[in-house]
Design a protein around this motif. Structure first.
Motif, PDB file in Angstrom:
ATOM      1  N   GLN A  78      -1.804 -19.164 -25.730  1.00  0.00           N
ATOM      2  CA  GLN A  78      -2.775 -19.355 -24.652  1.00  0.00           C
ATOM      3  C   GLN A  78      -4.003 -18.511 -24.965  1.00  0.00           C
ATOM      4  O   GLN A  78      -3.888 -17.318 -25.223  1.00  0.00           O
ATOM      5  CB  GLN A  78      -2.157 -18.921 -23.321  1.00  0.00           C
ATOM      6  CG  GLN A  78      -3.126 -18.974 -22.136  1.00  0.00           C
ATOM      7  CD  GLN A  78      -2.520 -18.367 -20.874  1.00  0.00           C
ATOM      8  OE1 GLN A  78      -1.321 -18.094 -20.830  1.00  0.00           O
ATOM      9  NE2 GLN A  78      -3.354 -18.132 -19.874  1.00  0.00           N
ATOM     10  N   GLY A  79      -5.169 -19.098 -24.977  1.00  0.00           N
ATOM     11  CA  GLY A  79      -6.372 -18.379 -25.349  1.00  0.00           C
ATOM     12  C   GLY A  79      -6.758 -18.683 -26.789  1.00  0.00           C
ATOM     13  O   GLY A  79      -6.328 -19.682 -27.378  1.00  0.00           O
ATOM     14  N   ASP A  80      -7.553 -17.786 -27.390  1.00  0.00           N
ATOM     15  CA  ASP A  80      -8.083 -18.036 -28.728  1.00  0.00           C
ATOM     16  C   ASP A  80      -7.911 -16.783 -29.594  1.00  0.00           C
ATOM     17  O   ASP A  80      -8.530 -15.753 -29.347  1.00  0.00           O
ATOM     18  CB  ASP A  80      -9.569 -18.407 -28.640  1.00  0.00           C
ATOM     19  CG  ASP A  80     -10.116 -18.904 -29.977  1.00  0.00           C
ATOM     20  OD1 ASP A  80      -9.350 -18.912 -30.966  1.00  0.00           O
ATOM     21  OD2 ASP A  80     -11.309 -19.269 -30.028  1.00  0.00           O
ATOM     22  N   LEU A  81      -7.049 -16.884 -30.613  1.00  0.00           N
ATOM     23  CA  LEU A  81      -6.832 -15.760 -31.524  1.00  0.00           C
ATOM     24  C   LEU A  81      -8.064 -15.471 -32.377  1.00  0.00           C
ATOM     25  O   LEU A  81      -8.248 -14.342 -32.850  1.00  0.00           O
ATOM     26  CB  LEU A  81      -5.631 -16.047 -32.438  1.00  0.00           C
ATOM     27  CG  LEU A  81      -4.249 -15.848 -31.822  1.00  0.00           C
ATOM     28  CD1 LEU A  81      -3.185 -16.489 -32.714  1.00  0.00           C
ATOM     29  CD2 LEU A  81      -3.944 -14.365 -31.652  1.00  0.00           C
ATOM     30  N   ASP A  82      -8.906 -16.472 -32.600  1.00  0.00           N
ATOM     31  CA  ASP A  82     -10.047 -16.298 -33.499  1.00  0.00           C
ATOM     32  C   ASP A  82     -11.142 -15.429 -32.891  1.00  0.00           C
ATOM     33  O   ASP A  82     -12.075 -15.028 -33.598  1.00  0.00           O
ATOM     34  CB  ASP A  82     -10.638 -17.659 -33.870  1.00  0.00           C
ATOM     35  CG  ASP A  82      -9.647 -18.517 -34.650  1.00  0.00           C
ATOM     36  OD1 ASP A  82      -8.657 -17.942 -35.141  1.00  0.00           O
ATOM     37  OD2 ASP A  82      -9.853 -19.737 -34.759  1.00  0.00           O
ATOM     38  N   THR A  83     -11.055 -15.148 -31.600  1.00  0.00           N
ATOM     39  CA  THR A  83     -12.159 -14.438 -30.938  1.00  0.00           C
ATOM     40  C   THR A  83     -11.784 -13.022 -30.510  1.00  0.00           C
ATOM     41  O   THR A  83     -12.418 -12.465 -29.612  1.00  0.00           O
ATOM     42  CB  THR A  83     -12.618 -15.236 -29.698  1.00  0.00           C
ATOM     43  OG1 THR A  83     -11.514 -15.349 -28.780  1.00  0.00           O
ATOM     44  CG2 THR A  83     -13.111 -16.613 -30.077  1.00  0.00           C
ATOM     45  N   LEU A  84     -10.773 -12.425 -31.140  1.00  0.00           N
ATOM     46  CA  LEU A  84     -10.380 -11.078 -30.726  1.00  0.00           C
ATOM     47  C   LEU A  84     -11.502 -10.075 -30.962  1.00  0.00           C
ATOM     48  O   LEU A  84     -11.783  -9.228 -30.106  1.00  0.00           O
ATOM     49  CB  LEU A  84      -9.109 -10.631 -31.478  1.00  0.00           C
ATOM     50  CG  LEU A  84      -7.806 -11.377 -31.190  1.00  0.00           C
ATOM     51  CD1 LEU A  84      -6.636 -10.627 -31.794  1.00  0.00           C
ATOM     52  CD2 LEU A  84      -7.596 -11.568 -29.698  1.00  0.00           C
ATOM     53  N   GLY A  85     -12.129 -10.118 -32.140  1.00  0.00           N
ATOM     54  CA  GLY A  85     -13.219  -9.197 -32.432  1.00  0.00           C
ATOM     55  C   GLY A  85     -12.752  -7.753 -32.427  1.00  0.00           C
ATOM     56  O   GLY A  85     -11.586  -7.442 -32.649  1.00  0.00           O
ATOM     57  N   ALA A  86     -13.676  -6.837 -32.137  1.00  0.00           N
ATOM     58  CA  ALA A  86     -13.374  -5.405 -32.166  1.00  0.00           C
ATOM     59  C   ALA A  86     -12.924  -4.869 -30.819  1.00  0.00           C
ATOM     60  O   ALA A  86     -12.571  -3.692 -30.714  1.00  0.00           O
ATOM     61  CB  ALA A  86     -14.605  -4.626 -32.634  1.00  0.00           C
ATOM     62  N   ASP A  87     -12.927  -5.726 -29.782  1.00  0.00           N
ATOM     63  CA  ASP A  87     -12.530  -5.243 -28.457  1.00  0.00           C
ATOM     64  C   ASP A  87     -11.525  -6.167 -27.783  1.00  0.00           C
ATOM     65  O   ASP A  87     -11.315  -6.099 -26.571  1.00  0.00           O
ATOM     66  CB  ASP A  87     -13.757  -5.081 -27.561  1.00  0.00           C
ATOM     67  CG  ASP A  87     -14.496  -6.399 -27.353  1.00  0.00           C
ATOM     68  OD1 ASP A  87     -14.160  -7.392 -28.052  1.00  0.00           O
ATOM     69  OD2 ASP A  87     -15.402  -6.452 -26.506  1.00  0.00           O
ATOM     70  N   GLY A  88     -10.905  -7.033 -28.565  1.00  0.00           N
ATOM     71  CA  GLY A  88      -9.930  -7.949 -28.000  1.00  0.00           C
ATOM     72  C   GLY A  88      -8.529  -7.656 -28.504  1.00  0.00           C
ATOM     73  O   GLY A  88      -8.334  -7.051 -29.562  1.00  0.00           O
ATOM     74  N   ILE A  89      -7.525  -8.124 -27.759  1.00  0.00           N
ATOM     75  CA  ILE A  89      -6.125  -7.910 -28.111  1.00  0.00           C
ATOM     76  C   ILE A  89      -5.340  -9.158 -27.756  1.00  0.00           C
ATOM     77  O   ILE A  89      -5.682  -9.883 -26.809  1.00  0.00           O
ATOM     78  CB  ILE A  89      -5.555  -6.670 -27.368  1.00  0.00           C
ATOM     79  CG1 ILE A  89      -4.175  -6.297 -27.913  1.00  0.00           C
ATOM     80  CG2 ILE A  89      -5.500  -6.885 -25.865  1.00  0.00           C
ATOM     81  CD1 ILE A  89      -3.669  -4.966 -27.399  1.00  0.00           C
ATOM     82  N   ALA A  90      -4.310  -9.436 -28.557  1.00  0.00           N
ATOM     83  CA  ALA A  90      -3.385 -10.540 -28.255  1.00  0.00           C
ATOM     84  C   ALA A  90      -2.018  -9.933 -27.994  1.00  0.00           C
ATOM     85  O   ALA A  90      -1.601  -8.998 -28.675  1.00  0.00           O
ATOM     86  CB  ALA A  90      -3.325 -11.517 -29.429  1.00  0.00           C
ATOM     87  N   ILE A  91      -1.308 -10.455 -26.995  1.00  0.00           N
ATOM     88  CA  ILE A  91      -0.004  -9.913 -26.643  1.00  0.00           C
ATOM     89  C   ILE A  91       0.989 -11.056 -26.460  1.00  0.00           C
ATOM     90  O   ILE A  91       0.611 -12.224 -26.283  1.00  0.00           O
ATOM     91  CB  ILE A  91      -0.052  -9.052 -25.364  1.00  0.00           C
ATOM     92  CG1 ILE A  91      -0.505  -9.891 -24.163  1.00  0.00           C
ATOM     93  CG2 ILE A  91      -0.975  -7.873 -25.548  1.00  0.00           C
ATOM     94  CD1 ILE A  91      -0.510  -9.109 -22.858  1.00  0.00           C
ATOM     95  N   THR A  92       2.263 -10.722 -26.514  1.00  0.00           N
ATOM     96  CA  THR A  92       3.295 -11.745 -26.328  1.00  0.00           C
ATOM     97  C   THR A  92       3.407 -12.120 -24.851  1.00  0.00           C
ATOM     98  O   THR A  92       3.010 -11.361 -23.963  1.00  0.00           O
ATOM     99  CB  THR A  92       4.660 -11.240 -26.806  1.00  0.00           C
ATOM    100  OG1 THR A  92       4.995 -10.052 -26.085  1.00  0.00           O
ATOM    101  CG2 THR A  92       4.659 -10.946 -28.292  1.00  0.00           C
ATOM    102  N   ARG A  93       3.977 -13.287 -24.618  1.00  0.00           N
ATOM    103  CA  ARG A  93       4.204 -13.739 -23.255  1.00  0.00           C
ATOM    104  C   ARG A  93       5.084 -12.757 -22.485  1.00  0.00           C
ATOM    105  O   ARG A  93       4.840 -12.476 -21.298  1.00  0.00           O
ATOM    106  CB  ARG A  93       4.857 -15.131 -23.297  1.00  0.00           C
ATOM    107  CG  ARG A  93       5.369 -15.654 -21.943  1.00  0.00           C
ATOM    108  CD  ARG A  93       4.281 -15.723 -20.887  1.00  0.00           C
ATOM    109  NE  ARG A  93       3.183 -16.565 -21.313  1.00  0.00           N
ATOM    110  CZ  ARG A  93       1.996 -16.617 -20.697  1.00  0.00           C
ATOM    111  NH1 ARG A  93       1.766 -15.814 -19.665  1.00  0.00           N
ATOM    112  NH2 ARG A  93       1.045 -17.408 -21.139  1.00  0.00           N
TER     113      ARG A  93
END
Length: 853
Positions: free
Chosen positions: A600-615
């Motif tokens: 859900q969301g976009d992994l390509d746009t994490l940048g220097a201030d974004g994070i991806a987490i598990t459900r």
């Protein structure tokens, strides 16, 4: 009481062979327990002494005050300190000298090109501290490093890698660095601390290769002026230190190192051995109980005569317990001596298997003497208590009857109680593994299952022995039929004899099933999550190794054969107040090489201030895309990240993903733990792997593996664990075999007249030997069958309970080949246990046997 005592001693002298198996069972169990405790005491004292000697010149340590510890790790990540702080520390009154201590991961390659160490203990690199009193390493040969590229290594690492002064080799930091060995060192007088390796560099080289930027150190070590105590030095240093930096005494630092070794290795190691000591003693309990039960049954007329002559119940019971006490005390005392011998043997053996024991005398604490002795005596007396009480209840009129073999055990109340316990066990385990996952509930159910199997043993023995012994009538004729009937004549005795072997086989089966399940879980994880063709990885377990160079993945990605190469780095931070591991990577390439489930969301746009987490983590913290999460890094900086993607699976990737740009300001020594590589369409596996290996050779030559090879190597530690488990459980199986042999020997004494009559009516010596051996095989087969069923059930419980208590999905696997081997070994062990009793039976004099009472 004096008469009972004298009678017991005379009985022991007359029938000492009857208690040989009991003596050996207690001796082996106590020796294993005492050896484990003495070895643990010796190791702790040796490491205490070694760290004390190595750090004797360090009076204080200045370091970051806070640590971040992630789940499953006992040693956290601490904030580095500025090396400029050395000048501030040196200006404090009472400070004689101070030096920065720069440390990081660094793995040497041996003369054969293979990495030294890395399968467990850490491989350390650092700056060579020029002040000899502050340096925990002592130069034993050669000189200190003076120019870039020169290093000193601990002598144990050099010996292990076939290196010597003047040799040039590669140091993985993780970037490969060519180094020349100019000196060999010792630590606390030892060639190395266990299998820990150390490489000492110049300060400039250490800052260049082991830190993200110059001017940072793990800590600052401080030496006090004469007359200034360590605590006084710390009190003077504390006001001069900036916020987030603390000072502790050198003694406290040495104790922390010892405690770290104790928590990470010694406690786990000794607890592991103590568990198997407990299994051995539990098996011994059944063997001892069975021996005394048979002896009491055989002495029914003797005890009845004593009662008829005026002996009280208490006196007859006491006489039996005196015999048990004599055996317990002598066997336990001998076991203590044997345990000390085992510890001394391990102290000499460990260096031969690559784990040097620190030098020093054996340390034998009061607890290490008192506990095994008390346990041995209590186990023996507790096992003999019920037979002793039964002996005291012998009626005087029993003196007028022939001695009867105890044929009790297969009663209706026993069956009802056993089935009730089994139902409770199944209910508790199912609640613990299928309902609300609970290791305590599952463990309680497992214990109840063991008790139920023991209680139901006499009830089941008749049916199981008939089934297992059915083919003997056809294969071995009359001899086989007699062996089956002998095993059936006393269900309680058969079950008690088989129970000892059942427990040993059950524990072997339990670990076999659990080990196979761990391997299946790893295979499942790699197959489900890893979509690449080859993997470049670091050691699969332990703190060793140096990781992979972050430059390796981009270099592989440039190959014409490669479609995608993505490296997984590791960082740590506090998330929601708890230490968490962060995966540092290129999120766009990550999705092409790993199956992340629904995103859900976009992994390509994490940048220097974004994070991806598990459900799972998102649900736990009630986060969704667009929300913010606050992270606290080891350098003390707090940053707010925006949740830009939520993904489904975390097995190989982890629960939190950030970009390298986000991690760069907070990194220390940057390294990847895994590089996943996908080939372009039409590229063969062999050609692609060969191309990757050529590039990897320029970066320290880490191992390149196919997906299947990676899964197998990741589970490599499991085979090592199982090998150790099987070796330790051999003791429990040996005690069980002693029990079977002792029971058969006593049964032969009991059936002397019967055996004489069989010989008189035409049974040959070979037929008699075969009959006894087949009886032993049937008893062992019964115990082995019960152990396999119980072990497989407990293995399933452990796997399902682990599944419920862990974030990872565990796969259950019962390996048929290994379990068949366990079954065959159990049956073969029964045949082996019957050899000596069979020979003894065949040597009986026919006329004397017929005339025997």
């Amino acid at each position: 009481m004096n008469a009972s005592f004298r009678l017991s001693l005379s009985s022991l002298r007359a029938h000492r062979r009857r208690f040989a198996g009991t003596f050996l069972a207690v001796f082996l169990g106590v020796a294993f327990l005492a050896g484990t405790l003495v070895m643990g005491d010796t190791l702790r004292a040796s490491f205490d002494s070694m760290f004390g000697d190595a750090t004797a010149g360090t009076d204080a340590v200045v370091r970051g005050a806070d640590t971040i510890t992630t789940p499953g790790e006992s040693q956290g990540v601490r904030r580095p300190v500025d090396t400029d702080l050395v000048r501030t520390v040196e200006a404090v009154p009472g400070v004689a000298a101070a030096a920065p201590d720069i440390q990081g991961a660094g793995q040497l390659l041996g003369s054969d090109g293979d990495p030294i160490g890395g399968q467990g203990p850490p491989t350390i690199a650092g700056n060579w501290i020029t002040d000899p009193k502050l340096n925990p390493y002592r130069l034993a040969e050669g000189r200190a490093p003076a120019r870039s590229g020169e290093v000193v290594v601990n002598r144990g690492a050099a010996d292990q890698g076939g290196l010597k002064i003047g040799d040039t080799t590669t140091l993985r930091t993780p970037d490969p660095v060519r180094v020349t060995i100019v000196g060999l060192a010792t630590f606390g007088g030892e060639d190395g601390m266990a299998q820990v390796t150390f490489t000492g560099m110049t300060r400039a080289d250490a800052e260049r290769h082991l830190t993200a930027r110059p001017g940072r150190a793990a800590s600052i070590v401080v030496r006090a002026d004469p007359g200034v105590s360590q605590s006084e030095l710390v009190d003077r240093l504390t006001p001069a230190l900036p916020k987030g930096v603390e000072a502790i005494t050198g003694q406290e630092a040495a104790q922390e190192n010892t405690d770290m070794i104790a928590s990470q290795f010694l406690t786990i190691f000794t607890t592991f051995l103590l568990v198997f000591s407990g299994v051995a003693l539990l098996v011994a309990t059944f063997s001892i109980h069975n021996t005394f039960a048979i002896v009491v049954a055989q002495r029914t007329r003797e005890n009845a005569l004593l009662r008829a002559l005026g002996a009280s119940r208490r006196q007859v019971t006491a006489a039996t317990l005196v015999e048990a006490s004599a055996v317990a005390v002598t066997a336990s005392a001998a076991g203590l001596a044997g345990g000390i011998g085992i510890a001394a043997g391990l102290q000499a053996l460990f260096p031969a298997i690559g784990f040097p024991f620190p030098e020093g005398d054996l340390v034998i604490g009061a607890l290490s003497l008192a506990l095994p002795l008390a346990v041995g005596v209590l186990v023996c007396l507790g096992s003999a208590l019920l037979p002793a009480v039964r002996a005291g209840r012998t009626a005087p009129l029993a003196a007028l009857r022939e001695t009867a073999v105890d044929a009790s055990g297969a009663s209706r109340p026993r069956a009802v109680i056993g089935l009730g316990l089994l139902a409770l066990a199944v209910a508790a385990t199912l609640t613990g593994v299928l309902g609300s996952p609970s290791l305590w509930s599952a463990g309680g159910g497992a214990v109840l299952a063991l008790v139920a199997f023991v209680v139901l043993g006499p009830v089941a023995s008749s049916t199981v022995v008939r089934v297992l012994g059915g083919p003997l009538d056809r294969l071995r004729g009359v001899t086989g039929g007699l062996a089956r009937r002998n095993a059936l004549r006393s269900p309680k005795r058969t079950a008690a004899t088989a129970s000892a072997l059942m427990i040993g086989v059950a524990v072997v089966s339990l670990f076999t099933v659990f080990g196979a399940s761990l391997k299946a879980t790893m295979d499942q994880t790699v197959s489900r999550s890893f979509a690449g063709d080859v993997a470049v990885s670091t050691p699969s377990f332990g703190a060793g190794g140096s990781g992979l160079s972050p430059k390796l993945a981009p270099a592989i990605d440039e190959l014409p054969e490669v479609d995608t190469a993505v490296g997984l780095g590791r960082g740590v931070a506090e998330v929601d107040g708890r230490g968490r591991a962060l995966t540092v990577t290129d999120p766009a390439a990550l999705r092409r090489t790993f199956d992340l489930g629904t995103v859900q969301g976009d992994l390509d746009t994490l940048g220097a201030d974004g994070i991806a987490i598990t459900r799972q983590e998102a649900d736990r913290q009630r986060l969704t895309t667009g929300d913010t999460a606050r992270l606290v890094f080891a350098d003390g900086e707090r940053r707010t990240f925006t949740v830009r993607a939520v993904y489904g699976r975390s097995e190989l990737v982890g629960d939190y993903v950030i970009t390298r740009a986000a991690w760069a300001p907070h990194r220390t020594q940057d390294a990847d733990t895994l590089i996943a590589v996908s080939f372009k369409d039409g590229v063969g596996a062999d050609a692609g792997k060969a191309a990757v290996e050529k590039v990897a050779a320029r970066y320290g030559d880490p191992e390149v593996q196919t997906r299947d090879e990676y899964a197998q190597s990741s589970a490599g530690g499991i085979d090592m664990m199982l090998t150790l488990v099987y070796a330790l459980l051999a003791l429990a199986v040996l005690i069980a075999l002693l029990g079977i042999a002792n029971t058969l020997t006593l049964a032969i004494h009991e059936r002397t007249r019967e055996l004489g009559l069989l010989r008189a009516v035409g049974q040959t010596r070979s037929q008699l030997r075969a009959m006894v051996r087949w009886e032993s095989v049937l008893v062992a087969a019964f115990g082995t069958a019960g152990g396999l069923v119980l072990g497989a059930f407990l293995g399933w419980v452990l796997v399902r309970a682990s599944d419920g208590a862990s974030d990872s999905a565990f796969a259950f696997a019962a390996p048929p080949v290994q379990l068949v081997v366990v079954a065959l070994v159990g049956v073969a062990a029964g045949a082996l246990a019957g050899l000596r009793p069979a020979r003894r039976a065949a040597r009986l004099d026919v006329l004397r046997a017929i005339a025997a009472e």
